[in-house]
Design a protein around this motif. Structure first.
Motif, mmCIF file in Angstrom:
data_model
loop_
_atom_site.group_PDB
_atom_site.id
_atom_site.type_symbol
_atom_site.label_atom_id
_atom_site.label_comp_id
_atom_site.label_asym_id
_atom_site.label_seq_id
_atom_site.Cartn_x
_atom_site.Cartn_y
_atom_site.Cartn_z
ATOM 1 N N LEU A 150 44.128 31.696 40.880
ATOM 2 C CA LEU A 150 43.337 32.096 40.285
ATOM 3 C C LEU A 150 43.714 33.833 39.222
ATOM 4 C CD1 LEU A 150 40.382 32.418 42.180
ATOM 5 C CD2 LEU A 150 40.656 30.349 40.968
ATOM 6 N N THR A 151 42.954 33.355 38.148
ATOM 7 C CA THR A 151 43.834 34.896 37.217
ATOM 8 C C THR A 151 42.496 36.452 37.799
ATOM 9 O OG1 THR A 151 41.575 34.845 36.184
ATOM 10 C CG2 THR A 151 44.036 33.087 35.067
ATOM 11 N N PRO A 152 42.997 37.318 37.620
ATOM 12 C CA PRO A 152 42.737 38.068 38.434
ATOM 13 C C PRO A 152 41.209 38.274 37.535
ATOM 14 C CG PRO A 152 44.534 39.494 37.434
ATOM 15 C CD PRO A 152 44.427 37.852 36.510
ATOM 16 N N THR A 153 40.402 38.046 36.588
ATOM 17 C CA THR A 153 39.305 37.873 36.247
ATOM 18 C C THR A 153 38.170 36.958 37.095
ATOM 19 O OG1 THR A 153 39.620 38.397 33.432
ATOM 20 C CG2 THR A 153 37.513 37.226 34.494
ATOM 21 N N GLU A 154 39.851 35.434 36.827
ATOM 22 C CA GLU A 154 39.078 34.518 38.222
ATOM 23 C C GLU A 154 38.193 34.847 39.298
ATOM 24 O OE1 GLU A 154 41.716 31.490 37.874
ATOM 25 O OE2 GLU A 154 40.651 30.097 35.950
ATOM 26 N N ARG A 155 39.033 36.125 39.601
ATOM 27 C CA ARG A 155 38.987 36.691 41.229
ATOM 28 C C ARG A 155 37.810 37.486 41.081
ATOM 29 N NH1 ARG A 155 45.277 38.264 41.567
ATOM 30 N NH2 ARG A 155 46.579 36.207 41.126
ATOM 31 N N THR B 263 26.267 43.118 38.707
ATOM 32 C CA THR B 263 26.720 41.782 38.076
ATOM 33 C C THR B 263 28.327 41.370 37.393
ATOM 34 O OG1 THR B 263 25.845 41.091 36.630
ATOM 35 C CG2 THR B 263 24.515 41.014 38.363
ATOM 36 N N GLU B 264 29.070 40.376 37.498
ATOM 37 C CA GLU B 264 30.501 40.122 36.642
ATOM 38 C C GLU B 264 29.899 40.857 35.605
ATOM 39 O OE1 GLU B 264 30.873 36.363 37.687
ATOM 40 O OE2 GLU B 264 31.240 36.126 35.315
ATOM 41 N N SER B 265 28.736 40.241 34.838
ATOM 42 C CA SER B 265 28.532 40.835 33.439
ATOM 43 C C SER B 265 28.490 42.490 33.085
ATOM 44 C CB SER B 265 27.754 39.821 33.223
ATOM 45 O OG SER B 265 26.291 40.575 33.660
ATOM 46 N N ASP B 266 28.046 43.449 34.283
ATOM 47 C CA ASP B 266 27.895 44.218 34.113
ATOM 48 C C ASP B 266 29.609 45.075 34.328
ATOM 49 O OD1 ASP B 266 25.343 44.095 36.871
ATOM 50 O OD2 ASP B 266 24.928 44.529 34.668
ATOM 51 N N VAL B 267 29.950 44.198 35.344
ATOM 52 C CA VAL B 267 31.593 45.423 35.391
ATOM 53 C C VAL B 267 32.279 44.790 33.813
ATOM 54 C CG1 VAL B 267 34.340 44.713 36.205
ATOM 55 C CG2 VAL B 267 31.538 44.965 37.558
ATOM 56 N N GLU B 268 32.271 43.245 32.953
ATOM 57 C CA GLU B 268 32.769 43.127 31.755
ATOM 58 C C GLU B 268 32.083 44.224 30.534
ATOM 59 O OE1 GLU B 268 31.578 39.432 30.609
ATOM 60 O OE2 GLU B 268 33.109 39.662 28.866
ATOM 61 N N SER C 142 50.388 51.403 39.569
ATOM 62 C CA SER C 142 48.748 51.012 38.292
ATOM 63 C C SER C 142 49.383 50.005 38.022
ATOM 64 C CB SER C 142 48.110 51.550 37.984
ATOM 65 O OG SER C 142 48.420 52.564 37.000
ATOM 66 N N GLN C 143 49.516 48.897 37.930
ATOM 67 C CA GLN C 143 49.389 48.230 36.869
ATOM 68 C C GLN C 143 48.252 47.070 35.162
ATOM 69 O OE1 GLN C 143 50.226 44.952 40.122
ATOM 70 N NE2 GLN C 143 50.137 43.800 38.537
ATOM 71 N N GLU C 144 49.064 46.786 34.630
ATOM 72 C CA GLU C 144 47.771 46.821 33.614
ATOM 73 C C GLU C 144 47.656 44.616 33.489
ATOM 74 O OE1 GLU C 144 47.649 48.674 30.139
ATOM 75 O OE2 GLU C 144 47.917 46.833 29.218
ATOM 76 N N MET C 145 46.542 44.611 33.838
ATOM 77 C CA MET C 145 45.765 43.583 34.190
ATOM 78 C C MET C 145 44.692 43.433 32.395
ATOM 79 S SD MET C 145 44.483 42.637 38.157
ATOM 80 C CE MET C 145 46.260 42.309 39.567
ATOM 81 N N GLU C 146 44.707 41.777 32.886
ATOM 82 C CA GLU C 146 43.361 41.673 31.449
ATOM 83 C C GLU C 146 42.289 40.989 31.956
ATOM 84 O OE1 GLU C 146 44.439 40.084 27.417
ATOM 85 O OE2 GLU C 146 42.939 38.503 28.192
ATOM 86 N N LEU C 147 41.151 42.051 32.448
ATOM 87 C CA LEU C 147 39.924 41.915 32.983
ATOM 88 C C LEU C 147 39.313 41.495 32.111
ATOM 89 C CD1 LEU C 147 40.335 44.216 35.930
ATOM 90 C CD2 LEU C 147 41.220 42.069 35.883
ATOM 91 N N PHE C 148 38.011 39.713 32.233
ATOM 92 C CA PHE C 148 37.503 39.880 31.035
ATOM 93 C C PHE C 148 37.327 40.285 29.528
ATOM 94 C CE2 PHE C 148 34.721 38.727 34.274
ATOM 95 C CZ PHE C 148 34.409 39.966 35.665
ATOM 96 N N ALA C 149 38.506 40.049 29.695
ATOM 97 C CA ALA C 149 39.592 40.468 28.334
ATOM 98 C C ALA C 149 39.743 41.309 27.289
ATOM 99 C CB ALA C 149 39.129 39.240 27.150
#
Lengths: 62, 166
Positions: free
Chosen positions: A30-35, B2-7, B115-122
């Protein structure tokens, strides 16, 4: 089939410590977001199960 | 939470240009951990400008100190952030912990090397690497942290073998 012979030492140790490697393989697809989304889905499921269990216990007490 | 809160929170932090690193359980989740977490832990830079930006980004979420009397006056502004270091907070959406220093790594400027850069919720986010997570867990030494180590080390091993294959 015992695949543990094919595993490197950290993975063998993780298996012995009870880590479910199949879950890790699944998460890594999965992508990090999906995780993170999966994390919250599982949390919601855990919450529902807890509620159901509590309802059940309340029913037994009555 | 929730995930939308994190987003929403990540979007707000990024939008305001806040310097932060996702650490703790949510970082482990992003890295592939199967352990469940409902909390968000962030390491933040303590430079003056960042404290202002962080306070501004969190303003919409009505942050309060956790486990304190309800009537205790508290406002998470730049002065409050400057006066403390690590904060355990409750917000409209759940618990949020802010760390000016991460056990085993140090300040934001030191932790960012792990740390590393990741895209989370765009949203581009800095996330603690698996090496960083192992380092902090080993440093804290609490039973609940040590329990996670076998999984984190397994993920690290899987990550290394994936890199070798590619």
């Amino acid at each position: 089939m015992d695949r543990s012979r094919d595993l490197t030492y950290p993975l063998k140790e993780a298996l012995e410590d009870g880590v479910d490697l199949t879950q890790l393989y699944e998460r890594l697809r999965l992508t990090p977001t999906e995780r993170i989304k999966k994390n919250f889905q599982m949390l919601q499921l855990a919450q529902e199960l807890r509620k159901a269990g509590q309802k059940d216990r309340d029913g037994i007490r009555r | 939470m929730t995930e939308s809160d994190v987003e929403r929170l990540l979007g707000e932090l990024y939008g305001q240009g806040v310097k932060f690193i996702i650490i703790g359980g949510m970082a482990a989740t992003a890295q592939g951990s199967a352990y469940l977490t409902a909390d968000l832990d962030l390491c933040y830079s303590r430079d003056r400008e960042n404290l202002e930006k962080l306070a501004g980004a969190l303003a919409p979420f009505h942050t309060k100190l956790r486990d304190t009397p309800e009537n205790l006056p508290f406002s998470l502004d730049a002065l409050a952030l400057r006066s403390g270091l690590n904060f355990t907070l409750t917000t409209d959406f759940g618990d949020l912990d802010l760390f000016g220093e991460v056990f085993g790594l140090g300040s934001y400027e030191e932790a960012v090397r792990f740390s590393q850069e990741m895209e989370l919720f765009a949203v581009p986010c800095k996330v603690l690497t698996l090496e960083g997570l192992v380092k902090t867990k080993e440093a804290t030494g609490r039973p609940k942290d040590l329990r996670l180590l076998p999984e984190l080390k397994a993920l690290l091993e899987l990550q290394k073998s994936q890199k070798k294959e590619s």
